[in-house]
Design a protein around this motif. Structure first.
Motif, PDB file in Angstrom:
ATOM      1  N   GLN A  59       7.372   4.903  -9.490  1.00  0.00           N
ATOM      2  CA  GLN A  59       7.066   3.843 -10.450  1.00  0.00           C
ATOM      3  C   GLN A  59       5.677   3.253 -10.240  1.00  0.00           C
ATOM      4  OE1 GLN A  59      10.551   1.221 -10.196  1.00  0.00           O
ATOM      5  NE2 GLN A  59      11.520   2.412 -11.825  1.00  0.00           N
ATOM      6  N   THR A  60       5.197   3.238  -8.998  1.00  0.00           N
ATOM      7  CA  THR A  60       3.826   2.800  -8.758  1.00  0.00           C
ATOM      8  C   THR A  60       2.841   3.789  -9.366  1.00  0.00           C
ATOM      9  OG1 THR A  60       4.491   1.757  -6.673  1.00  0.00           O
ATOM     10  CG2 THR A  60       2.146   2.098  -7.012  1.00  0.00           C
ATOM     11  N   ALA A  61       3.085   5.083  -9.146  1.00  0.00           N
ATOM     12  CA  ALA A  61       2.203   6.107  -9.703  1.00  0.00           C
ATOM     13  C   ALA A  61       2.174   6.030 -11.222  1.00  0.00           C
ATOM     14  CB  ALA A  61       2.657   7.492  -9.244  1.00  0.00           C
ATOM     15  N   ALA A  62       3.340   5.882 -11.841  1.00  0.00           N
ATOM     16  CA  ALA A  62       3.399   5.803 -13.302  1.00  0.00           C
ATOM     17  C   ALA A  62       2.626   4.586 -13.814  1.00  0.00           C
ATOM     18  CB  ALA A  62       4.853   5.736 -13.762  1.00  0.00           C
ATOM     19  N   VAL A 213      -0.987   8.221  -7.942  1.00  0.00           N
ATOM     20  CA  VAL A 213      -2.228   7.450  -7.999  1.00  0.00           C
ATOM     21  C   VAL A 213      -1.983   6.053  -7.445  1.00  0.00           C
ATOM     22  CG1 VAL A 213      -4.048   6.548  -9.501  1.00  0.00           C
ATOM     23  CG2 VAL A 213      -2.956   8.716 -10.052  1.00  0.00           C
ATOM     24  N   HIS A 214      -2.805   5.648  -6.471  1.00  0.00           N
ATOM     25  CA  HIS A 214      -2.818   4.286  -5.921  1.00  0.00           C
ATOM     26  C   HIS A 214      -1.460   3.840  -5.374  1.00  0.00           C
ATOM     27  CE1 HIS A 214      -6.453   3.510  -8.783  1.00  0.00           C
ATOM     28  NE2 HIS A 214      -6.793   4.220  -7.734  1.00  0.00           N
ATOM     29  N   THR A 215      -0.696   4.782  -4.828  1.00  0.00           N
ATOM     30  CA  THR A 215       0.595   4.465  -4.220  1.00  0.00           C
ATOM     31  C   THR A 215       0.422   4.203  -2.727  1.00  0.00           C
ATOM     32  OG1 THR A 215       1.197   6.703  -3.514  1.00  0.00           O
ATOM     33  CG2 THR A 215       1.635   6.132  -5.830  1.00  0.00           C
ATOM     34  N   PRO A 216       1.470   3.679  -2.061  1.00  0.00           N
ATOM     35  CA  PRO A 216       1.370   3.455  -0.613  1.00  0.00           C
ATOM     36  C   PRO A 216       1.224   4.732   0.188  1.00  0.00           C
ATOM     37  CG  PRO A 216       3.603   3.050  -1.393  1.00  0.00           C
ATOM     38  CD  PRO A 216       2.748   3.185  -2.604  1.00  0.00           C
ATOM     39  N   ASP A 217       1.608   5.866  -0.362  1.00  0.00           N
ATOM     40  CA  ASP A 217       1.442   7.129   0.360  1.00  0.00           C
ATOM     41  C   ASP A 217       0.032   7.695   0.195  1.00  0.00           C
ATOM     42  OD1 ASP A 217       4.029   7.003   1.230  1.00  0.00           O
ATOM     43  OD2 ASP A 217       4.562   9.031   0.583  1.00  0.00           O
ATOM     44  N   SER A 218      -0.661   7.301  -0.852  1.00  0.00           N
ATOM     45  CA  SER A 218      -1.983   7.888  -1.121  1.00  0.00           C
ATOM     46  C   SER A 218      -3.113   6.882  -0.943  1.00  0.00           C
ATOM     47  CB  SER A 218      -2.032   8.427  -2.558  1.00  0.00           C
ATOM     48  OG  SER A 218      -1.956   7.363  -3.504  1.00  0.00           O
ATOM     49  N   SER A 219      -2.780   5.622  -0.651  1.00  0.00           N
ATOM     50  CA  SER A 219      -3.788   4.561  -0.660  1.00  0.00           C
ATOM     51  C   SER A 219      -3.573   3.585   0.483  1.00  0.00           C
ATOM     52  CB  SER A 219      -3.733   3.775  -1.975  1.00  0.00           C
ATOM     53  OG  SER A 219      -3.715   4.633  -3.094  1.00  0.00           O
ATOM     54  N   ARG A 220      -4.621   2.834   0.764  1.00  0.00           N
ATOM     55  CA  ARG A 220      -4.563   1.765   1.754  1.00  0.00           C
ATOM     56  C   ARG A 220      -5.161   0.510   1.110  1.00  0.00           C
ATOM     57  NH1 ARG A 220      -5.235   3.519   6.977  1.00  0.00           N
ATOM     58  NH2 ARG A 220      -6.514   5.184   6.094  1.00  0.00           N
ATOM     59  N   TYR A 221      -4.474  -0.612   1.290  1.00  0.00           N
ATOM     60  CA  TYR A 221      -4.950  -1.884   0.768  1.00  0.00           C
ATOM     61  C   TYR A 221      -5.054  -2.900   1.908  1.00  0.00           C
ATOM     62  CZ  TYR A 221      -3.466  -0.204  -3.904  1.00  0.00           C
ATOM     63  OH  TYR A 221      -3.284   0.501  -5.058  1.00  0.00           O
ATOM     64  N   ARG A 276       8.964  -2.827   3.422  1.00  0.00           N
ATOM     65  CA  ARG A 276       7.511  -2.834   3.281  1.00  0.00           C
ATOM     66  C   ARG A 276       7.088  -2.071   2.026  1.00  0.00           C
ATOM     67  NH1 ARG A 276       4.689  -3.892   8.295  1.00  0.00           N
ATOM     68  NH2 ARG A 276       2.749  -3.290   7.260  1.00  0.00           N
ATOM     69  N   TYR A 277       7.784  -0.992   1.700  1.00  0.00           N
ATOM     70  CA  TYR A 277       7.466  -0.253   0.477  1.00  0.00           C
ATOM     71  C   TYR A 277       7.759  -1.104  -0.763  1.00  0.00           C
ATOM     72  CZ  TYR A 277       6.017   4.306   2.157  1.00  0.00           C
ATOM     73  OH  TYR A 277       5.291   5.337   2.704  1.00  0.00           O
ATOM     74  N   VAL A 278       8.886  -1.805  -0.752  1.00  0.00           N
ATOM     75  CA  VAL A 278       9.214  -2.683  -1.883  1.00  0.00           C
ATOM     76  C   VAL A 278       8.171  -3.788  -2.001  1.00  0.00           C
ATOM     77  CG1 VAL A 278      10.874  -4.370  -2.742  1.00  0.00           C
ATOM     78  CG2 VAL A 278      11.677  -2.178  -1.843  1.00  0.00           C
ATOM     79  N   GLU A 279       7.735  -4.323  -0.870  1.00  0.00           N
ATOM     80  CA  GLU A 279       6.692  -5.353  -0.872  1.00  0.00           C
ATOM     81  C   GLU A 279       5.418  -4.820  -1.520  1.00  0.00           C
ATOM     82  OE1 GLU A 279       3.902  -7.924   2.278  1.00  0.00           O
ATOM     83  OE2 GLU A 279       5.230  -6.350   3.004  1.00  0.00           O
ATOM     84  N   LEU A 280       5.069  -3.609  -1.169  1.00  0.00           N
ATOM     85  CA  LEU A 280       3.849  -3.043  -1.750  1.00  0.00           C
ATOM     86  C   LEU A 280       3.983  -2.917  -3.264  1.00  0.00           C
ATOM     87  CD1 LEU A 280       1.390  -0.471  -0.558  1.00  0.00           C
ATOM     88  CD2 LEU A 280       2.348  -0.186  -2.832  1.00  0.00           C
ATOM     89  N   TYR A 281       5.116  -2.395  -3.716  1.00  0.00           N
ATOM     90  CA  TYR A 281       5.302  -2.235  -5.159  1.00  0.00           C
ATOM     91  C   TYR A 281       5.121  -3.562  -5.888  1.00  0.00           C
ATOM     92  CZ  TYR A 281       7.559  -1.536  -9.655  1.00  0.00           C
ATOM     93  OH  TYR A 281       7.821  -1.508 -11.010  1.00  0.00           O
ATOM     94  N   VAL A 284       1.379  -4.907  -5.534  1.00  0.00           N
ATOM     95  CA  VAL A 284       0.310  -4.164  -6.180  1.00  0.00           C
ATOM     96  C   VAL A 284       0.484  -4.071  -7.694  1.00  0.00           C
ATOM     97  CG1 VAL A 284       1.182  -1.777  -6.118  1.00  0.00           C
ATOM     98  CG2 VAL A 284      -1.231  -2.227  -5.686  1.00  0.00           C
ATOM     99  N   THR A 285       1.728  -4.141  -8.184  1.00  0.00           N
ATOM    100  CA  THR A 285       1.958  -4.056  -9.629  1.00  0.00           C
ATOM    101  C   THR A 285       2.169  -5.419 -10.272  1.00  0.00           C
ATOM    102  OG1 THR A 285       4.373  -3.841  -9.487  1.00  0.00           O
ATOM    103  CG2 THR A 285       3.064  -1.803  -9.344  1.00  0.00           C
ATOM    104  N   GLY A 286       2.588  -6.405  -9.479  1.00  0.00           N
ATOM    105  CA  GLY A 286       2.898  -7.714 -10.038  1.00  0.00           C
ATOM    106  C   GLY A 286       4.240  -7.765 -10.735  1.00  0.00           C
TER     107      GLY A 286
END
Length: 311
Positions: A59-62, A213-221, A276-281, A284-286
């Motif tokens: 869902q982050t990638a989409a 694109v811009h997911t926790p597996d492919s990106s760092r924030y 932590r993954y849910v937190e990122l979603y 990063v998406t709001g």
């Protein structure tokens, strides 16, 4: 319950590929990509899956594919299930375009150990961990089907004929404009996009953005509000990425090297990674995360894909 793997056989299916995290079902002109809950680090798939991780990735990638479609064509057509994306089948380029805006992760470890040239890019002297780079740089890697991706330079890619010079220049242009958009979107969420990777493919003579694109597996924030103070006081940056998983593995003497054994992952640690993954979603998406039904997720996924057929 989590989604470790699937083993479907759909009408019209022409192929199947199981990657480290995703499983791809091929059809004549389409792909069905399933984001499982597997997690990898140092190019090794860890032994336990992380509940909801695949949904977060998909869902982050989409979200970001839709938000960048005006910059570069991408492969996504629909998202029929929280863990599933359907899109165009493209012939992938054998390189990943890694864009870095800050000195972190692999780049920092290389620099710390004395390296000043990364993938053909010369880094200035006097940098600290997490410093912002003068301008974003591209440090490509080869795309390995198995084992480790390897750093490679622009000149090597072109001289070895992996990608033509003209096409590589287009990939560079696309990668940098995508990074700029990602940086803008991150800033709106109080984040700094530190580094990320993009993968591209070709369909009917046109370059497409593919994969995630811009997911926790492919990106760092990094969190923007803490960045300057942490830098000033030489403290680690608070990150929104899966770097915390890598750091935990390193602290347990695992970096994917021969002879090393993956440390045991407790139920508590698995739950922490999932949170932590849910937190990122959400950060990063709001958007609020709405967990999918995990009663029988494999059956749910199969039914969602069946409803899309024929492709």
């Amino acid at each position: 319950m989590s989604i470790s793997q699937t083993n479907f056989n759909f009408p019209g299916q022409t192929g199947f590929y199981r990657g480290k995290v995703r499983e791809v079902y091929s059809f004549d002109d389409h792909l069905v990509m399933i984001a499982t809950d597997r997690i990898s680090a140092f190019d090794v798939v860890l032994p336990r899956a992380i509940p909801h991780k695949g949904q977060v990735l998909n869902q982050t990638a989409a979200h970001f594919l839709r938000a960048t479609a005006d910059l570069v064509p991408n492969w996504l057509i629909s998202v029929p299930d929280p863990n599933v994306s359907v899109g165009w089948r493209c012939e992938p380029y054998a390189v990943e375009m890694v864009v870095r805006g800050y000195l972190a992760g692999h780049a920092w470890r290389t620099y710390r150990d004395g390296g000043r040239v990364l993938c053909g890019v010369t880094l200035p002297e006097g940098l600290r961990e997490s410093d912002r780079l003068p301008t974003p740089i591209i440090t490509p890697t080869t795309k390995a089907h198995e084992g480790h991706d390897e750093d490679i330079s622009r000149d090597e890619i072109i001289s070895r004929g992996i990608v033509s010079e003209a096409e590589y220049e287009q990939l560079e242009t696309y990668a940098l404009v995508l990074f700029e958009r990602g940086t803008q979107m991150a800033a709106e969420r109080g984040l700094l996009l530190v580094d990320t990777k993009y993968e591209f493919g070709k369909r009917d003579g046109q370059i497409y953005l593919i994969d995630e694109v811009h997911t926790p597996d492919s990106s760092r924030y990094f969190y923007a509000d803490q960045y300057e103070d942490n830098l000033l006081h030489n403290r680690p940056q608070k990150q929104l990425s899966k770097e915390f998983v890598r750091e935990w593995l390193i602290s347990h003497n695992f970096q994917g090297k021969d002879g090393q054994v993956v440390p045991e992952m407790s139920d508590e640690w698995i739950a922490q990674i999932s949170a932590r993954y849910v937190e990122l979603y959400e950060t990063v998406t709001g958007m609020a995360f709405e967990p999918a039904d995990l009663t029988d997720p494999v059956a749910r996924i199969e039914a969602s894909i069946q409803a899309q057929l024929p492709l």
